[in-house]
Design an enzyme around this catalytic site. Structure first.
Site, mmCIF file in Angstrom:
data_model
loop_
_atom_site.group_PDB
_atom_site.id
_atom_site.type_symbol
_atom_site.label_atom_id
_atom_site.label_comp_id
_atom_site.label_asym_id
_atom_site.label_seq_id
_atom_site.Cartn_x
_atom_site.Cartn_y
_atom_site.Cartn_z
ATOM 1 N N LYS A 1 0.810 -1.220 0.000
ATOM 2 C CA LYS A 1 0.000 0.000 0.000
ATOM 3 C C LYS A 1 0.844 1.270 0.000
ATOM 4 O O LYS A 1 0.380 2.308 -0.450
ATOM 5 C CB LYS A 1 -0.967 0.003 1.190
ATOM 6 N N LYS B 1 -5.098 -9.756 -6.017
ATOM 7 C CA LYS B 1 -6.330 -9.743 -5.245
ATOM 8 C C LYS B 1 -7.284 -8.663 -5.766
ATOM 9 O O LYS B 1 -6.859 -7.549 -6.062
ATOM 10 C CB LYS B 1 -5.944 -9.437 -3.789
ATOM 11 N N LYS C 1 -10.651 -2.981 -3.170
ATOM 12 C CA LYS C 1 -11.414 -1.733 -3.261
ATOM 13 C C LYS C 1 -10.522 -0.607 -3.733
ATOM 14 O O LYS C 1 -10.919 0.198 -4.545
ATOM 15 C CB LYS C 1 -11.982 -1.347 -1.889
#
Ligand code: ATP
Ligand code: MG
Length: 332
Positions: free
Chosen positions: A112, A195, A198
């Protein structure tokens, strides 16, 4: 009854198929057999600095989807994380039990933070897994139903629980992950090794629960598949088809070998059409109920207030033990 706890971030205007199959569907099933606590984790969502209006909207949409997916406010405590102050309080205590190296090994932070410049990712993003440990340990959860991406964070929660118990006396239940292999990682339709997410999937790669049937069908039909024509599960060589097989298998409760036999010799087209219809049929009732729940915000907020009251009672009890065991003076 054993206790389960889990959470979902209000980081988008809808949940996606991975959230639904990997997490929320299990939550609904587990409320029948477990003492269940489920929350919309808005403290986690602010690690990426949403605007206040966006955060408010997404928090309500997330809560509405949880009820719409089948969480029953009578059987489960469904609440908003920031309504229970103890999450932030325990997070600080646990931050003080965590090593820099230990926190630095978390691979989700590496993923991230990679989109930020060197040294520019937020400290909140870095300490996120420790807040997550606080979320879990506050409720003395026995099991935590999550997707595979949360395995490493769960391991940290277990380590912190054990360490705290060793240092300060038995305070926390050591939680176990509850992960269903078949649906632990639903992948991005355009990048079937990543994956579905969102915050990082492209619009074409993600199937949103609140999306209309038209776009849902189109995305499934355009999902990246491999050259070849056989509908067979093969993670190495056919990750796209394998992902779609897992999806159809999970939604229709049909074993994958049975699906492989059903579509033998038919090519990808018919198979993809059936996957699309299965997804549309699974999502439609959730979308309709979500819209209805969002139509009465006052009632939705009342449901969340009731959930927060049940959660607070448990969190306050744990936090009282933590305060005493660690040596804080009684609160005057
Ligand atoms: P974000 O990208 O903002 O982190 P997310 O899609 O990862 O969002 P979360 O709110 O972080 O969603 O996770 C909620 C739950 O859904 C977690 O239990 C997580 O493990 C699970 N989950 C998320 N994505 C998938 C997926 N692709 N397959 C299976 N489970 C998933
Ligand atoms: Mg996530």
């Amino acid at each position: 009854r054993p206790r389960v706890l889990s959470g979902i971030q209000p980081t988008a205007d809808s949940f996606h198929l991975g959230n639904y199959l990997g997490a929320v569907r299990q939550w609904v099933a587990l409320q029948e057999t477990h003492d269940a606590f489920y929350m919309v984790v808005d403290l986690h969502a602010i690690t990426v600095n949403p605007s206040p209006a966006e955060l408010r909207r997404r928090t309500r949409v997330a809560a509405a989807q949880l009820f719409a997916a089948g969480l029953d406010p009578e059987r489960s405590s469904v609440f908003v994380q920031s309504h229970v102050r103890e999450h932030a309080e325990l997070a600080w205590v646990l931050i003080c039990q965590t090593g820099m190296g230990e926190a630095g090994r978390m691979t989700q932070f590496k993923d991230k933070s990679s989109k930020y410049g060197e040294g520019s990712a937020g400290v909140g993003l870095f300490t996120y897994p420790i807040l997550q440990a606080a979320d879990i340990l506050l409720y003395q959860a026995d099991q935590v139903p999550v997707g595979a991406d949360q395995k490493q964070h769960l391991e940290l929660s277990r380590d912190l629980a054990q360490r705290f118990n060793n240092r300060y006396g038995r305070t926390f239940t050591v939680p176990s992950p509850y992960i269903l292999k078949e649906v632990e990682k639903i992948t991005d339709l355009q990048d079937p090794t990543a994956k579905m997410s969102k915050s990082s999937s492209s619009p074409q790669g993600i199937l949103d629960v609140l999306e209309q049937p038209g776009p849902l069908r189109k995305k499934v039909m355009r999902a990246v598949t491999d050259t070849g024509t056989d509908v067979v599960a093969d993670d190495e060589n056919k990750p796209g088809i394998t992902n779609l097989l897992r999806i159809l298998s999970a939604i229709t409760a049909t074993p994958i070998p049975e699906l492989e036999a059903r579509y033998a010799g038919q090519g990808y087209g018919t198979f993809k059409k059936d996957v699309a219809e299965a997804v549309v049929d699974a999502f439609a009732p959730i979308r309709e109920r979500t819209e209805k729940l969002l139509g009465d915000e006052a009632e939705l907020d009342r449901m969340l207030a009731a959930g927060a009251a049940k959660a607070r009672a448990v969190a306050a009890e744990t936090m009282a033990h933590v305060r005493e065991n660690i040596g804080f003076l009684p609160t005057p």
